[in-house]
Design an enzyme around this catalytic site. Structure first.
Site: not given
Ligand SMILES: N[C@@H](CCC(=O)N[C@@H](CS)C(=O)NCC(=O)O)C(=O)O
Length: 298
Positions: A140, A160, A240, A275
């Site tokens: 494209h 993650s 986290d 996180h």
């Protein structure tokens, strides 16, 4: 396959393009966001623009990282494009988690090619991200004289579930030198050994665990030669909530012992970070510089 441009937004010095296209891998319409840096719009800039692929985590669409990771200023600084694919197929007829949980099914494709019914019909995110999408974008965007290199001078990162997807994709394609570099934010490094991965792999790949290992970075590290002496850059926050039960960065260091990856996996524990995109956006500049070097931009 034709692309539909849904929106173009001025962002930093370049433009964020929101597009969709029919995918032959997922048999669905897929949404993708792409940031084209300021160099793309600069008539005096003639060199091909390399691409960084950013794979998002559980529950995400192409929007989360486009809005909150702050890649755009870094892409302008070094001159690379950033591609933000979706995390799963979506839409009518796409099976999801029977329990409607957020860690499996829609928004949680785990970047594998599913072999199990009913997921086999649409969940081919590995082929989609690593094979189909680069070619679709190339076809494209490279009709005009300005060239964005979506297929050769490319690198990969993610967060993650997407950090795991980046590591697995990089390692599985290392013999073809497909990606020049790989980094990850809070990746699930050992999906076969944690609850998120066990649920996803048993649902998508079935009960034969040998098939899971083909996607597990901790297994791939053991059977993949570090042919270019690459470094893997990983950040994980010490606050986290998923660190101990799902991410387990220590497992990839352990797995690398005695392999060509030993001392080549740079796991940085970011004290006090969680996180979220507050964590990701803080370390994006360091990851951008890491990839810019590998892509020959600095
Ligand atoms: N929805 C989950 C959290 C899932 C989560 O943290 N997802 C991460 C990726 S693993 C994410 O990027 N979420 C979207 C966001 O923060 O914009 C919860 O409520 O505990």
């Amino acid at each position: 396959m034709s692309i539909t441009i849904n929106k173009e937004l001025a962002s930093c010095g370049g433009r964020l393009i929101k597009l969709s296209h029919e995918s032959i891998s997922t048999h669905t319409k897929m949404d993708v966001n792409i940031y084209l840096p300021k160099q793309f719009y600069d008539d005096t800039h003639s060199a091909p623009i390399p691409t960084l692929y950013y794979l998002s985590g559980l529950t995400c669409s192409p929007e989360n990282a486009s809005e909150k990771a702050f890649w755009q200023p870094q892409a302008d600084k070094y001159g690379f494009a950033v591609v933000f694919p979706d995390t799963s197929p979506r839409g009518e007829g796409v099976a999801t988690d029977p329990e409607n949980s957020w860690d499996f099914g829609i928004g949680a494709g785990f970047y594998v090619n599913a072999t199990e019914s009913p997921y086999v019909k649409h969940y081919h995110m590995y082929d989609y991200v690593h094979k189909e999408l680069p070619v679709v974008l190339n076809d494209h965007f490279n009709k005009a004289s300005k060239r964005v290199d979506f297929t050769e001078n490319i690198s990969i990162t993610g967060h993650s579930m997407g950090g795991y997807g980046a590591l697995a994709g990089f390692l599985r394609n290392i013999s073809d030198n497909k990606y020049k570099s790989c980094s990850a934010f809070a990746p699930i490094v050992n999906p076969s050994a944690v609850l998120w991965g066990e649920k996803a792999f048993s649902g998508y790949l079935g009960s034969d665990k040998s098939t899971w290992l083909e996607y597990d970075p901790c297994e791939l590290i053991k059977k993949t030669e570090n042919i270019k002496n690459s470094i893997l850059l990983i950040h994980v926050g010490t606050n986290d909530p998923f660190l101990k039960n799902q991410l387990k960065p220590e497992n990839i260091l352990e797995a690398s012992k005695g392999t060509s990856w030993e001392n080549k996996i740079d796991v940085k524990l970011a004290v006090g970070f969680d996180h979220s995109y507050y964590f990701i956006s803080t370390f994006v500049p360091e990851h951008a510089e890491f990839h810019a070097k590998a892509l020959g931009l600095i």
